[in-house]
Write a protein that holds these residues in place. Structure first.
Motif, short mmCIF file in Angstrom:
data_model
loop_
_atom_site.label_atom_id
_atom_site.label_comp_id
_atom_site.label_asym_id
_atom_site.label_seq_id
_atom_site.Cartn_x
_atom_site.Cartn_y
_atom_site.Cartn_z
N LEU A 724 0.83 -1.22 0.00
CA LEU A 724 0.00 0.00 0.00
C LEU A 724 0.86 1.26 0.00
O LEU A 724 0.54 2.24 -0.69
CB LEU A 724 -0.93 -0.02 1.22
N GLU A 725 1.93 1.25 0.77
CA GLU A 725 2.80 2.43 0.81
C GLU A 725 3.42 2.71 -0.55
O GLU A 725 3.54 3.87 -0.96
CB GLU A 725 3.89 2.22 1.87
N ALA A 726 3.81 1.64 -1.25
CA ALA A 726 4.49 1.82 -2.53
C ALA A 726 3.54 2.18 -3.66
O ALA A 726 3.89 2.95 -4.56
CB ALA A 726 5.27 0.55 -2.89
N THR A 727 2.32 1.63 -3.64
CA THR A 727 1.42 1.78 -4.78
C THR A 727 0.29 2.79 -4.57
O THR A 727 -0.31 3.26 -5.54
CB THR A 727 0.80 0.42 -5.14
N VAL A 728 0.00 3.11 -3.30
CA VAL A 728 -1.13 3.99 -3.02
C VAL A 728 -0.72 5.26 -2.28
O VAL A 728 -1.01 6.38 -2.73
CB VAL A 728 -2.21 3.24 -2.20
N ILE A 729 -0.05 5.10 -1.15
CA ILE A 729 0.19 6.25 -0.27
C ILE A 729 1.30 7.15 -0.82
O ILE A 729 1.10 8.36 -1.01
CB ILE A 729 0.54 5.77 1.16
N ASN A 730 2.48 6.58 -1.05
CA ASN A 730 3.62 7.39 -1.50
C ASN A 730 3.58 7.54 -3.02
O ASN A 730 4.44 7.04 -3.74
CB ASN A 730 4.93 6.74 -1.06
N THR A 731 2.59 8.26 -3.48
CA THR A 731 2.43 8.52 -4.91
C THR A 731 2.28 10.01 -5.15
O THR A 731 1.84 10.76 -4.25
CB THR A 731 1.20 7.77 -5.45
N PRO A 732 2.62 10.49 -6.33
CA PRO A 732 2.55 11.94 -6.60
C PRO A 732 1.16 12.52 -6.39
O PRO A 732 1.03 13.64 -5.88
CB PRO A 732 2.99 12.04 -8.06
N ALA A 733 0.13 11.81 -6.76
CA ALA A 733 -1.22 12.36 -6.63
C ALA A 733 -1.60 12.56 -5.16
O ALA A 733 -2.17 13.60 -4.78
CB ALA A 733 -2.23 11.41 -7.31
N VAL A 734 -1.27 11.59 -4.32
CA VAL A 734 -1.56 11.72 -2.89
C VAL A 734 -0.70 12.81 -2.27
O VAL A 734 -1.16 13.61 -1.45
CB VAL A 734 -1.34 10.37 -2.18
N LYS A 735 0.56 12.87 -2.67
CA LYS A 735 1.46 13.89 -2.13
C LYS A 735 0.95 15.29 -2.46
O LYS A 735 1.02 16.20 -1.63
CB LYS A 735 2.87 13.70 -2.69
N GLU A 736 0.42 15.47 -3.66
CA GLU A 736 -0.10 16.78 -4.06
C GLU A 736 -1.25 17.21 -3.16
O GLU A 736 -1.30 18.36 -2.70
CB GLU A 736 -0.55 16.72 -5.52
#
Length: 819
Positions: A724-736
């Protein structure tokens, strides 16, 4: 069987008896050395302690003050003028009688000596030592009619400079008043008229250049002092930033413009403290004020006029073992004059803010400043005397090399060599000599390589074990040998003891096997030293290349001497048991001993690399097993195919072990180090979220302060969490979305089941991980909780529903960047 075990046990016990007393002995008391026979005159010995003196006014008529300054070479110390009798010799400052003045007091140092007690030598006598630069002052009462500006005071500074041994010194000095009515500034290593403290810093930086007026052909000094606050420390100076993640940043001192003066050397006034980090790295640091002195050589043809010295210092401070502040930098500049003059007037440095990254980039682009390490014996020793010293060290090398065979480090391979001696029983004397010559050649080849490394790269005995790659490769070699001795496969070295066939012991040891065992014996011996060896090696690494090679070869010859002796006199073998099936059992026992050696080697490896190394060793075992499935009587093509398959599989295991697996383990160890060091923020990469570590206090501070907080409850053993961290949470869209709304992401590490996180999970009605909870600003009691796998879209929708923080989150006090 019993005889050979008694032999090995006896050798090992003798080795322990020889090694342990050396390690346990207290350091010997200082010994005064007469170095006149080595051609070291008073001028060269004066490099160990440089003495100068000056007269200053006190503002009182008929009075003055004499100041005597000693600059002590890095790594050396002298004893105080108040050192009590019954121990080392106290420093004495004696003045030539002069009717123009009398002493109105006693000599007092500008800083107290460092006091300690050597329990094993002088248990009831405090030792008072000075290092760096010290100035003693004494008031003078002038005779009637004496003009202080015309007075000349002569004397001698009687002391001994000590490191491992002590060198007696009697240094004359002459003191004059430099300029009428203008007293000279006192030389000090801890003060300056221009102190600098960066905003939020925990250290004061100060510095000066001296002397203010420097004649052509002489030397000037750039002096920088760092004084950390109480319970804070600053790291030792280094030429480059090694960029070790999780480790403190070394102090960098870079001279960017010396205006034609040659930057000769740099030295600290004291030795740093040392400790191991949580990752196994060694750090050097100072808890007390430290002064670095950069020697500047003024060319003999330098034209009179001003010279501007500029540069930059980079540094980092840490609080006890609880965390570090971000590294900082400061630019410095100071001006001196080239012209007739002298004395010790100082010009304070002007210091302005800079960054550590600037200092690191400049350090990488400019030549290194040589570190000062004044040798006990001057390199100008006459040739005849050096020969005498060399012969002594060669004798020490021969004795130390012979004793090295009894050290525990070499016991596994020496056991194999004893089996070779058993095999040689009844063989011709010529063959025994030949095989032992090959064994000795293997030993000497390693000593020649070590001597070359000492001459070319400055590596001393055993330093190769500080290299992880070396340790891993050696562990693989020893592990493969152990598998061969245990019968898993047959090591493809002619005459090496291995394989499954009992009748193999009827064969003869071959030259290649003897040479290989000689190499391995020496490599495994390098972590150990014995009597005489340490003295010979310490002397050798400071000598010209020819002497260095001679001493290293003498140690190799000494180590090989027992085997050459047995080869020359094969009758000595009769004391060993006769060949038989007992050798099969002994061979297998030695296989387990070699496995113990692999464990020993693993202790030298960086903790983050131990699991990848064990994984690779598993691959090596599988490769050896695969090779063993092809009989030795098979065709060459069949054997090549088995080797190709084994090597291919081992290569894949290498890529897996030191690729993704090493990255995972390195991150875990750095995370543990960061949390144990008190860091509150951790960033995994530039495109990931600015995670901060969860603590109940931190969580309450953020929610009470009107922040929207997202908490990721995770664990290293939770594969779903990592996915989940690699594919969902730590992603550019979530970071934005997180950055736009000022949301604070916290990471709650449940790997070790800490009670505070367990309590939080219980309050969220969850029994384990993964769990992700979003606490809206002002509505922390109504969190949005994900307990099952979720998508990026649902997470973004929840973050937007939670809403933005009411104000910007506070900056983390301590940050550590991880790969």
């Amino acid at each position: 069987m019993a005889g050979i075990f008694r032999c090995l046990l006896g050798c090992w016990l003798i080795g322990l008896l020889l090694v342990q007393p050396v390690a346990a002995q207290a350091p010997p008391p200082p010994v005064s050395l007469d170095l006149s026979g080595f051609g070291v005159g008073q001028q060269s010995l004066g490099q160990l302690v440089h003495v100068s003196a000056q007269l200053v006014g006190t503002g009182q008529p008929g009075a003055g003050e004499l100041q005597v300054t000693a600059r002590i070479a890095a790594g050396y110390h002298i004893y105080s003028v108040t050192q009590k009798p019954g121990g080392p010799r106290a420093t004495r400052i004696e003045l030539t009688p002069n009717a123009q003045f009398t002493l109105a007091g006693s000599f007092q140092p500008d800083q107290p000596p460092q006091t300690h007690v050597e329990q094993a030598i002088w248990p009831d006598l405090p030792l008072e030592e000075h290092t760096g630069t010290v100035t003693w002052s004494v008031p003078l009462r002038l005779a009637t009619g004496t003009d202080l500006t015309q007075l000349v005071v002569q004397g001698k500074f009687d002391t001994q400079a000590c490191r491992e041994n002590c060198v007696p010194l009697v240094l004359p000095f002459t003191a004059r008043f430099a300029a009428a009515g203008q007293p000279l500034a006192r030389v000090s290593t801890t003060t300056s008229s221009n102190e600098y403290r960066a905003e939020g810093s925990s250290v004061v930086i100060a510095g000066h250049v001296t002397p203010k007026v420097t004649p052509a052909g002489s030397q000037a000094q750039l002096v920088i002092t760092a004084q950390p606050d109480k319970d804070w420390h600053i790291y030792a100076q280094a030429s480059r930033d090694p960029q070790q993640v999780g480790a403190g940043k070394p102090t960098l001192i870079v001279v960017t413009d010396s205006s034609g003066l040659r930057v000769a050397s740099i030295a600290a006034d004291r030795a740093p403290l040392r400790h191991k980090t949580a990752l196994g790295d060694e750090e050097a640091y100072y808890e007390q004020p430290v002064t670095w002195t950069v020697e500047l050589d003024v060319p003999s043809d330098a034209k009179p006029g001003p010279r501007l010295i500029t540069g930059i210092i980079g540094y980092q401070t840490c609080y006890l073992d609880q965390g570090c502040k971000p590294p900082l930098g400061a630019r410095f500049e100071g001006e001196l004059q080239i012209g007739p003059g002298g004395g010790y007037q100082q010009v304070a440095l002007r210091l302005t803010p800079a960054t550590y990254s600037e200092a690191a980039k400049l350090a990488d682009s400019l030549p290194e400043i040589p570190q000062t390490d004044v040798p006990l014996v001057s390199p100008t020793t006459p040739e005849g005397e050096a020969t005498h010293s060399l012969s002594t060290m060669i004798l020490f090398g021969l004795l130390g090399g012979a004793i090295l065979n009894l050290m525990p480090c070499v016991l596994p391979v020496v056991g194999l060599k004893l089996m070779s001696f058993v095999q040689q029983a009844g063989q011709s004397r010529a063959r025994g000599i030949m095989l032992n010559l090959w064994y000795s050649a293997g030993m000497l080849s390693v000593f020649l390589i070590l001597a070359t490394l000492a001459v070319v790269a400055g590596l001393t005995w055993g330093e190769q074990f500080g290299n992880d790659t070396f340790n891993i490769v050696l562990a693989i070699v020893v592990f493969a040998m152990a598998l061969s001795l245990l019968g898993i496969w047959e090591l493809p070295i002619p005459g090496f003891l291995g394989g499954n066939r009992a009748n193999e012991f009827a064969g003869l040891e071959g030259p290649a096997g003897a040479f290989f065992k000689g190499v391995l014996t020496t490599v495994l011996a390098t972590p150990c030293t014995g009597p005489f060896m340490g003295t010979a090696l310490a002397w050798a690494v400071r000598q010209p290349p020819a002497s260095t090679y001679a001493v290293f070869v003498s140690i190799g010859v000494g180590m090989a001497s027992p085997y050459l002796l047995i080869g020359a006199f094969p009758a000595l073998i009769r004391f060993l048991p006769k060949p038989g099936m007992w050798m099969v059992t002994f061979k297998q026992v030695m296989g387990f001993v070699l496995l113990g050696t692999v464990i020993f080697l693993l202790t030298f490896i960086h903790p983050a690399l131990i699991v990848p190394t064990i994984t690779l060793l598993t691959g090596v075992a599988a490769g050896c097993w695969w090779i063993s499935r092809t009989p030795g009587t098979s065709s060459v093509s069949a054997q090549l195919r088995s080797w190709a398959g084994a090597l291919g599989f081992t290569a894949v295991m290498t890529l897996v072990s030191f690729g993704p697996l090493a990255g995972i383990m390195e991150h875990r160890f750095h995370k543990i180090a960061a949390m144990s060091g008190g860091a509150t923020e951790v960033k995994f990469a530039d495109d990931e979220l600015p995670w901060q570590y969860f603590t109940p206090d931190r969580f309450s501070q953020l929610t009470d302060g009107g922040q929207t907080v997202m908490v990721d409850f995770t664990a290293d053993w939770c594969l779903v969490c990592k996915t989940l961290e690699a594919t969902v949470i730590n992603t550019p869209a979530v970071k934005e979305v997180v950055e736009q709304n000022g949301i604070v992401p916290l990471i709650a590490d449940y790997t070790k089941r800490p009670p505070e996180i367990k309590k939080m999970l219980t309050e969220l009605r969850s029994n384990g991980v993964p769990v992700l909870a979003i606490f809206p600003a002002g509505r922390a009691n109504d969190p949005i909780v994900f307990r099952t796998p979720y998508t990026q879209a649902t997470l973004i929708e929840a973050l937007r529903a939670a809403g933005p923080s009411h104000n910007q989150p506070p900056a983390a006090e301590t940050a550590l960047r991880l790969p």
